[in-house]
Design a protein around this motif. Structure first.
Motif, mmCIF file in Angstrom:
data_model
loop_
_atom_site.group_PDB
_atom_site.id
_atom_site.type_symbol
_atom_site.label_atom_id
_atom_site.label_comp_id
_atom_site.label_asym_id
_atom_site.label_seq_id
_atom_site.Cartn_x
_atom_site.Cartn_y
_atom_site.Cartn_z
ATOM 1 N N PHE A 156 -0.040 -0.013 2.661
ATOM 2 C CA PHE A 156 0.272 -0.800 1.610
ATOM 3 C C PHE A 156 1.277 -0.378 0.544
ATOM 4 O O PHE A 156 1.128 0.965 0.230
ATOM 5 N N ALA A 157 2.127 -0.969 0.070
ATOM 6 C CA ALA A 157 3.199 -0.632 -0.611
ATOM 7 C C ALA A 157 2.615 -0.934 -2.147
ATOM 8 O O ALA A 157 2.580 -1.989 -2.596
ATOM 9 N N ASN A 198 -12.826 -3.153 3.430
ATOM 10 C CA ASN A 198 -13.789 -3.356 2.288
ATOM 11 C C ASN A 198 -13.110 -4.358 1.230
ATOM 12 O O ASN A 198 -13.942 -5.358 0.864
ATOM 13 N N PRO A 199 -11.932 -4.287 0.773
ATOM 14 C CA PRO A 199 -11.388 -5.520 -0.229
ATOM 15 C C PRO A 199 -11.286 -6.702 0.460
ATOM 16 O O PRO A 199 -11.366 -7.970 -0.015
ATOM 17 N N THR A 200 -10.953 -6.741 1.977
ATOM 18 C CA THR A 200 -10.671 -8.013 2.650
ATOM 19 C C THR A 200 -12.059 -8.649 2.644
ATOM 20 O O THR A 200 -12.305 -9.905 2.429
ATOM 21 N N ASP A 201 -12.962 -7.872 2.873
ATOM 22 C CA ASP A 201 -14.492 -8.645 3.114
ATOM 23 C C ASP A 201 -14.956 -9.017 1.616
ATOM 24 O O ASP A 201 -15.366 -10.234 1.638
ATOM 25 N N ILE A 224 -7.710 -3.037 -6.453
ATOM 26 C CA ILE A 224 -7.004 -4.063 -7.439
ATOM 27 C C ILE A 224 -5.662 -4.645 -6.996
ATOM 28 O O ILE A 224 -5.333 -6.081 -6.983
ATOM 29 N N ALA A 225 -4.957 -3.424 -6.479
ATOM 30 C CA ALA A 225 -3.602 -4.009 -6.033
ATOM 31 C C ALA A 225 -3.698 -5.086 -4.691
ATOM 32 O O ALA A 225 -3.050 -5.891 -4.636
ATOM 33 N N LEU A 226 -4.838 -4.481 -3.793
ATOM 34 C CA LEU A 226 -4.742 -5.509 -2.793
ATOM 35 C C LEU A 226 -5.355 -6.977 -2.969
ATOM 36 O O LEU A 226 -4.804 -7.726 -2.544
ATOM 37 N N TYR A 227 -6.267 -7.055 -4.180
ATOM 38 C CA TYR A 227 -6.608 -8.144 -4.510
ATOM 39 C C TYR A 227 -5.423 -9.027 -4.874
ATOM 40 O O TYR A 227 -5.303 -10.285 -4.776
#
Length: 489
Positions: A156-157, A198-201, A224-227
């Motif tokens: 992930f960037a 985990n963040p995806t779910d 948080i960056a992924l959200y």
């Protein structure tokens, strides 16, 4: 406030532990306090470590604790399936959408190359995380690496900025950009990592509040960056959960309690005869309190009072003695017939009664439990105290340490006198037995009650710890009582 949705998402590896149960309890209590939803899901993407046995234990222990869930295994729900091993196509799709949007990239570094660059960074005093070398590869460079047979991971960037968030337990926390580098979300073999799953779910299940252990604090900026990235590619509802990181539970020497520590084994507490209410009451005190002058409370009272802002961020020490004391308090809050019903499986496990109980065993148990329920901190203590009533005379044994202390020459003289006093007793009742023994041992021999009755107790029950002596003799019956007194000498 929008509907509160919390989750509990353990991995099925090994035995469940008390830290896990404390996290589940706080997440459950927070959701129930706010009239929200509690999601139970299983993070079982690591086939080398996860097992069906551990999965079954997790479900069983949640049932035993009484922490019901609104979505998850056995219950279902609108966002299933609730085992990550059954959601692999979802993670593959999200990873591809991140790649397509330029929010993630394929990295072809070898392990040796990564370690060499990390060592150089450490030597130069720089952060040793990923340096982003493959972040902007050209198509030709990627083709060259693939021609060498390299299998890429997906990273992930991370946006190049500092990350600040408000932890519901710890307040405002900031991570500098230099400490949060690009991270792997999919292994070279295509297996998604916790960092993605985990963040995806959480996003797809609408989780609003994440309560978890302090050890996961450092992963929060990445999530948080992924959200924020999910909001761009349409995964979930575009919102970011609030976070609360719970304090460590420590054991001996104030070390963090690990799965390998005996006092960490959650199933061990069930086996020892802890009540789920008592254990949960104590676990709630590991970082939270209902009031400064009160330690014992029900689950309903916990739910009514629970506020995450009252959780103390400092490590909480697990004190087994206090845990047992609180469990004993809950034992005394139960009706006697409830104690009896909960004791039965432990007596059956010890081979002392049948399954189902015989009529004779049920009658004896009904009479015996009221004698011990006030004396128990654990259900297994009830088994130990009532063993003498249910064990056969052939299998009856006297604890050797108690024999040495109570059945010396003087003690055996007391037992002989007790046998003589009871042998001719006309009525075998508690009152008649007490009168005969007090007359023969206290009045005639001039013994203090403790000295008079201790040897008799050990001779007939096998232990210095038992139900009240005179009632025990009545329940045991004339024939068996006299036989044990005679056998002792």
């Amino acid at each position: 406030m929008a509907e509160v949705i919390t989750r509990f998402c353990p991995s099925p590896t090994g035995n469940p532990h008390v830290g896990m149960a404390r996290t589940a309890l706080f997440s459950w209590a927070f959701a129930r306090h706010h009239g929200g939803r509690f999601v139970f899901r299983i993070e079982d993407t690591d086939a080398s470590r996860d097992s069906e046995e551990s999965y079954g234990l997790l479900v069983d222990v949640m049932h035993w604790l009484g922490l019901d869930w609104d979505e998850g295994p056995e219950v279902g729900g609108p966002n299933g399936p609730y085992r990550q091993s059954e959601r692999m196509d979802i993670y593959a799709d999200v990873a591809q959408r991140l790649l397509d949007a330029g929010l993630a990239y394929k990295a072809y570094d070898t392990a040796e190359e990564l370690e060499e660059r990390r060592e150089k960074a450490r030597a130069e005093g720089r952060a040793s995380g990923y340096d982003g070398l493959h972040r902007d590869l050209t198509p030709e460079q990627r083709q060259a690496f693939e021609a060498e047979g390299r299998e890429p991971v997906i990273r992930f960037a991370m946006p190049l900025k500092d990350w600040t968030f408000t932890d519901l337990v710890r307040g405002d926390i900031t991570f500098g950009a230099e400490n949060v580098q690009d991270f792997v979300i999919v292994r070279a073999n295509g297996q998604p990592l916790y960092t993605l799953t985990n963040p995806t779910d959480d996003a797809l299940m609408g989780v609003t509040h994440v309560l978890r252990g302090e050890d996961l604090l450092s992963s929060t900026p990445r999530q948080i960056a992924l959200y924020e990235a999910f909001a761009q590619i349409g995964v979930g509802n575009g919102s970011t959960p609030e976070f609360a990181h719970l304090p460590y539970v420590t054991g001996a020497g104030n070390r963090k309690l690990s799965k390998r520590d005996p006092e960490s084994n959650l199933l061990g507490y069930r086996d020892q005869g802890f009540l789920p209410e008592g254990l949960l009451n104590y676990l709630a005190l590991l970082g939270w309190s209902i009031a400064d002058d009160r330690d014992v409370f029900t689950l309903d009272e916990l739910v009514e009072a629970f506020e995450i802002g009252r959780v103390n961020p400092n490590p909480a020490r697990f004190d087994l003695q206090k845990c047992e004391a609180i469990n004993g308090s809950h034992m005394r809050l139960l009706p006697v017939d409830e104690v009896r019903d909960r004791l039965v499986p432990y007596l059956q496990s010890a081979g002392l009664v049948g399954d189902p109980l015989t009529a004779e065993q049920a009658t004896l148990l009904d009479a015996a439990v009221p004698l011990v329920n006030e004396r128990m901190a654990l259900l297994t203590e009830g088994v130990d105290m009532l063993r003498f009533l249910f064990v056969s005379d052939d299998d009856f044994v006297i604890d050797e340490a108690d024999r040495a202390k109570q059945l010396d020459d003087a003690g055996l003289d007391v037992v002989r006198a007790a046998h003589a006093a009871l042998e001719g007793l006309g009525e075998w009742t508690t009152e008649a037995i007490e009168g005969a023994l007090r007359g023969a041992l206290v009045d005639d021999l001039g013994l203090k009650p403790r000295v008079a009755f201790g040897p008799v107790r050990v001779a007939v029950t096998g232990s210095r710890i038992s139900p009240p002596l005179f009632e025990s003799l009545e329940l045991l019956g004339r024939e068996r009582s006299l036989r044990r007194l005679a056998d002792a000498v």
